[in-house]
Scaffold this motif. Structure first.
Motif, mmCIF file in Angstrom:
data_model
loop_
_atom_site.group_PDB
_atom_site.id
_atom_site.type_symbol
_atom_site.label_atom_id
_atom_site.label_comp_id
_atom_site.label_asym_id
_atom_site.label_seq_id
_atom_site.Cartn_x
_atom_site.Cartn_y
_atom_site.Cartn_z
ATOM 1 N N THR A 115 9.491 -4.601 3.806
ATOM 2 C CA THR A 115 8.799 -3.646 4.668
ATOM 3 C C THR A 115 8.672 -4.207 6.083
ATOM 4 N N LYS A 122 -10.466 -1.950 -5.192
ATOM 5 C CA LYS A 122 -9.957 -2.809 -4.132
ATOM 6 C C LYS A 122 -11.101 -3.486 -3.397
ATOM 7 N N THR A 175 -14.508 -3.545 5.797
ATOM 8 C CA THR A 175 -13.609 -4.689 5.848
ATOM 9 C C THR A 175 -14.029 -5.637 6.969
ATOM 10 N N ALA A 208 -6.917 -3.455 -7.473
ATOM 11 C CA ALA A 208 -7.033 -3.776 -6.058
ATOM 12 C C ALA A 208 -5.822 -3.313 -5.264
ATOM 13 N N MET A 226 -1.841 -1.546 8.172
ATOM 14 C CA MET A 226 -1.828 -1.231 6.751
ATOM 15 C C MET A 226 -2.202 -2.466 5.932
ATOM 16 N N TYR A 243 -1.999 -13.140 6.125
ATOM 17 C CA TYR A 243 -0.645 -12.630 6.308
ATOM 18 C C TYR A 243 -0.576 -11.738 7.540
ATOM 19 N N TYR A 297 -3.394 1.303 -3.499
ATOM 20 C CA TYR A 297 -2.750 1.943 -2.344
ATOM 21 C C TYR A 297 -1.315 1.443 -2.165
ATOM 22 N N GLU A 298 -1.089 0.155 -2.402
ATOM 23 C CA GLU A 298 0.269 -0.377 -2.331
ATOM 24 C C GLU A 298 1.151 0.333 -3.352
ATOM 25 N N ASN A 335 -12.110 -7.503 -3.686
ATOM 26 C CA ASN A 335 -11.915 -8.328 -2.495
ATOM 27 C C ASN A 335 -13.229 -8.798 -1.887
ATOM 28 N N TYR A 336 -14.212 -7.902 -1.875
ATOM 29 C CA TYR A 336 -15.462 -8.219 -1.192
ATOM 30 C C TYR A 336 -16.661 -7.949 -2.090
ATOM 31 N N SER A 364 -3.974 -4.965 6.832
ATOM 32 C CA SER A 364 -5.356 -5.406 7.028
ATOM 33 C C SER A 364 -6.379 -4.435 6.450
ATOM 34 N N PHE A 365 -6.156 -3.125 6.637
ATOM 35 C CA PHE A 365 -7.250 -2.194 6.356
ATOM 36 C C PHE A 365 -6.973 -1.186 5.254
ATOM 37 N N ARG A 366 -5.721 -0.766 5.079
ATOM 38 C CA ARG A 366 -5.488 0.259 4.067
ATOM 39 C C ARG A 366 -5.181 -0.387 2.722
ATOM 40 N N ASN A 367 -4.285 -1.355 2.742
ATOM 41 C CA ASN A 367 -3.937 -2.025 1.500
ATOM 42 C C ASN A 367 -5.029 -3.030 1.141
ATOM 43 N N SER A 368 -4.833 -3.703 0.030
ATOM 44 C CA SER A 368 -5.757 -4.772 -0.326
ATOM 45 C C SER A 368 -5.699 -5.803 0.798
ATOM 46 N N PRO A 369 -6.821 -6.026 1.518
ATOM 47 C CA PRO A 369 -6.750 -6.768 2.771
ATOM 48 C C PRO A 369 -6.187 -8.188 2.614
ATOM 49 N N ASN A 370 -5.259 -8.516 3.512
ATOM 50 C CA ASN A 370 -4.649 -9.841 3.496
ATOM 51 C C ASN A 370 -4.590 -10.316 4.940
ATOM 52 N N PHE A 371 -5.733 -10.852 5.426
ATOM 53 C CA PHE A 371 -5.823 -11.154 6.850
ATOM 54 C C PHE A 371 -4.992 -12.359 7.255
#
Lengths: 438, 303
Positions: B75, A114, A90, A399, B265, B276, A402-403, A118-119, B267-274
């Motif tokens: 959350t 995912k 990431t 993607a 979470m 937010y 995990y959520e 994303n990447y 940033s790194f575990r979930n689908s990254p949303n930097f």
């Protein structure tokens, strides 16, 4: 005196800056020379993997196999725990420093979609390679396939099994056959009887973990997401049935909940429970209790009652090899095609050596897979599991997997504490939709 | 016509050179702070206005949509609430305990002083993750704490410490108290060395009890230090991560998760949303700044 003071001041000003710039220069330099991978044609591949007893061991054996053809080939294997692999990927992608990537990295199947979505600039696709993906189970290849393009070579097998203590079953008057090809309702009835006769629960699990319900879900060919990647947590018959089953398992005492992974493993090796349902990799932990040799057997998993498409086969976990965008792509593809996707010799070595079970179907035809395993009462468990693997239904991850899992975990915890299942699942759905609506 | 400016005080060449030298010494550190600390903060501020998948970010429409999004994030609200619970319970409790311990240790007649001091300070030398893991093991269902309580006959069946919201938060606060009380005590102990004993003795001669002397004479003299520790602890608690991640893993059902843990979470575990995630980090910054201002206004009466 005056000049000395000035000199000192200037030095004080310049030195730290100089050092900082030097550090920058160093960083830039190493990028250019390709600290990680890079198509520099030096016959060396850099790889990130995380388990010295398992996937790193498999890499070392693969290196030996490939060296038979290419004597000056070398692997530079770097041990990086999975959480760190994800954080590094990431970070490198976000800062666009893809020059620091290794040639090949191992990735959890659940995280594959995912990362590709994303990447995409982290990966090189495998379309030009000699890997024959029809030699892998469809459900496993699906994890690393995005829009019909393959990005990963499946490595370890996450096919689910029920592992049972035959000695405990015997006390209660049962055999493994009573637990083969059954439904969860039958499993609970049997479990209550075993509990009454021996005082031992059959299963244990981590409270708040969605592992078991999600395995049940996949066994019926259902997922938390549809093929377009939209969450399907509400009005999902299979999920409702899975959560209901899980709740009944806990309420009847057939499944005891613990809080951490270590406690879960302890219940297995300390004779607290008489069975477990998990990915086949759990056998590694089970076999660490040497005093239990000969007392375990494996069979397929129970199926969900009253759900369309229910089967006795599912999966949990597993990982795949990915080739980075910074790789010597040709060499990396050739290496993977001739080892993990083409060498029975490799799988014959790593199966007894590390219990690393192949996803590559031709490997299961080898004699090694048919050898009886002493620990499991002389049963040829490995060819059995490879047989299960072919029947596992696909699971849509997407993607936001995990959520989805985390939201369902929260819902299950709340349902166990008395919340209305429908409302709890609606909340989970809206949590996932919220995460997707950025 | 404006009044003529007062004549500027004359700066002698020597003074000017001294001042320039001073600036020269300040410059490198300032530049490094600007480059390594403030520049990333500005970048994060810009990032918090952006949205998109992975690296393909573009400015949000409307620009502040990441911030309005926070208001709908259940959350986020839950983790904010959790963090404030820790803040409100743990920080006052810890500072009062630290103050009392420091005062006890400052007693000139106390024996084995340095042993007590070391024992109370030692937890601060322990790594955050390692102590969190030890606490997790101790409070497991079959862990040391349950075994002890059952051995003493205080409970009949094991308490599921980490499996219930209330007890999980309690264990986390207990861990924080163990880890940080000694650290704050050292600050107070240092400050107590500057308190003139004669002021306390004078109060006692005037008939004040020990408690009164402590409250009316010692504590006011410690005020700047109390203010400092309050701001430091508030800041630390709002950025709490390790304990939430390693001790309770945010569970059960996210009810012990802190904001920083949620930030990780996202940033790194979930689908990254930097984008937010940056907005969340700015909310933490704003809360820390606001609380620090309040504490300064309430606590610092020097001007």
């Amino acid at each position: 005196m005056r000049t000395t003071a000035r000199k000192l001041a200037v030095m004080a000003a310049v030195l730290p800056l100089g050092l900082a710039l030097a550090a920058c220069g160093g960083g830039g330099g190493s990028t250019a020379s390709g600290e990680g991978g890079g198509g520099d044609g030096d016959n060396t591949l850099t790889v990130w993997a995380w388990d010295p007893a398992f996937n790193i061991y498999a890499l070392q054996e693969a290196e030996k196999v490939y060296q038979q053809e290419n004597p000056d080939f070398e692997l530079d294997i770097q041990e990086v725990p999975w959480e760190d692999v994800q954080t590094r990927l990431t970070t490198l992608a976000q800062s666009q420093e893809t020059g620091e990537l290794p040639d090949i990295f191992l990735m959890q199947n659940n995280a594959f979609q995912k990362n590709v979505l994303n990447y995409p600039d982290l990966f090189s696709d495998l379309s030009g390679s000699d890997v024959d993906f029809s030699e892998f189970p469809e459900s496993v290849v699906a994890y690393s396939t995005v829009d019909g393009t393959n990005y990963g070579v499946p490595f370890d097998n996450g096919t689910a099994i029920t592992a049972l203590r035959t000695d405990v079953l015997e006390q209660a008057g049962y055999t493994v056959d009573d637990f083969t090809d059954i439904t969860w309702d039958e499993f609970i009835t049997l479990g209550e009887d075993v509990l009454a006769k021996t005082g031992q629960p059959l299963l244990s699990g981590q409270a708040g973990s969605a592992d078991l319900p999600v395995m049940m879900l996949q066994s019926a060919g259902a997922s938390l997401f549809d093929e377009e990647g939209n969450p399907t947590i509400v009005d999902n018959d299979a999920l409702t049935a899975a959560i209901d089953t899980y709740q009944r398992l806990v309420e009847t005492g057939v499944l005891v909940e613990v809080n951490t992974w270590d406690e879960y493993i302890n219940t297995l090796v300390n004779d607290s429970v008489a069975a477990t349902v998990n990915g086949v990799w759990i056998l590694g932990s089970i076999q660490s209790a040497e005093d239990q040799a000969g007392k375990w057997a494996i069979t397929n998993v129970p199926s969900l009652d009253g759900v369309q498409g229910a089967t006795n086969y599912t999966a949990n976990g597993g990982s795949s090899w990915a080739i980075s965008s910074n790789a010597d792509v040709e060499l990396a593809q050739d290496f993977l095609a001739k080892t993990f996707a083409g060498s029975s010799e490799l799988y014959d070595t790593i199966l007894p050596g590390a219990g690393a079970l192949a996803n590559w179907i031709p490997a299961s035809e080898s004699d090694v897979y048919g050898e009886p395993q002493e620990f499991f009462g002389g049963d040829a468990i490995y060819s059995k599991v490879v047989g299960y693997a072919e029947k596992v239904p696909s699971n849509n991850t997407g993607a936001y997997y995990y959520e989805g899992r985390d939201a369902v975990s929260v819902a299950i915890t709340n349902i166990m504490n008395g919340a209305d299942p429908k409302a709890a699942l609606e909340e989970a759905q809206s949590t996932v939709e919220f995460a997707m609506g950025s | 016509m404006a009044a003529p400016l007062p004549p500027r005080p004359k700066v002698s060449p020597l003074e000017r050179r001294k001042s320039l030298t001073g600036w020269a010494f300040l410059l490198p550190a300032s530049l490094l702070i600007l480059w390594l600390s403030f520049w990333p903060m500005i970048q994060a501020a810009i990032l918090s206005l952006q949205t998109g998948r992975g690296t393909r970010l573009s400015f949000a429409e409307p620009l502040w949509s990441n911030y309005t999004r926070l208001l709908e994030d259940e959350t986020f609200k839950l983790t904010l609430q959790n963090t404030f619970i820790y803040l409100v319970i743990q920080v006052p409790l810890m500072l009062v305990m630290a103050l009392i311990l420091a005062n006890l240790l400052n007693n000139p007649n106390l024996r084995f002083k340095s042993m007590w001091r070391t024992a109370i300070f030692l937890p601060s030398a322990v790594g955050l993750v390692s102590y969190a893991l030890v606490f997790r093991t101790m409070f497991a269902n079959d862990g040391l704490v349950n075994d002890m309580l059952m051995g003493l006959g205080l409970i009949d069946s094991p308490v599921n410490w980490l499996g219930q919201t209330g007890t999980a938060r309690f264990v986390l606060v207990l861990g924080l108290l163990w880890r940080w009380t000694g650290y704050n005590m050292i600050f107070y102990l240092a400050a107590l060395q500057t308190v003139d004993r004669s002021t306390i003795e004078a109060a006692k001669i005037d008939g004040a009890s020990s408690a009164k002397a402590f409250w009316y004479v010692t504590v006011p003299q410690l005020k700047p230090m109390i203010l400092l520790t309050a701001i430091l602890s508030t800041n630390g608690t709002l950025q709490l991560f390790d304990e939430s991640y390693a001790l309770t893993a945010g569970g059960p059902a996210n009810t012990s998760m802190t904001i920083s843990h949620y930030l990780y979470m996202v940033s790194f575990r979930n689908s990254p949303n930097f984008g937010y995630a940056s907005a969340i980090s700015y909310v933490i910054l704003i809360i820390v700044a606001a609380l620090a201002v309040v504490q300064l206004k309430v606590g610092d009466k020097r001007d």
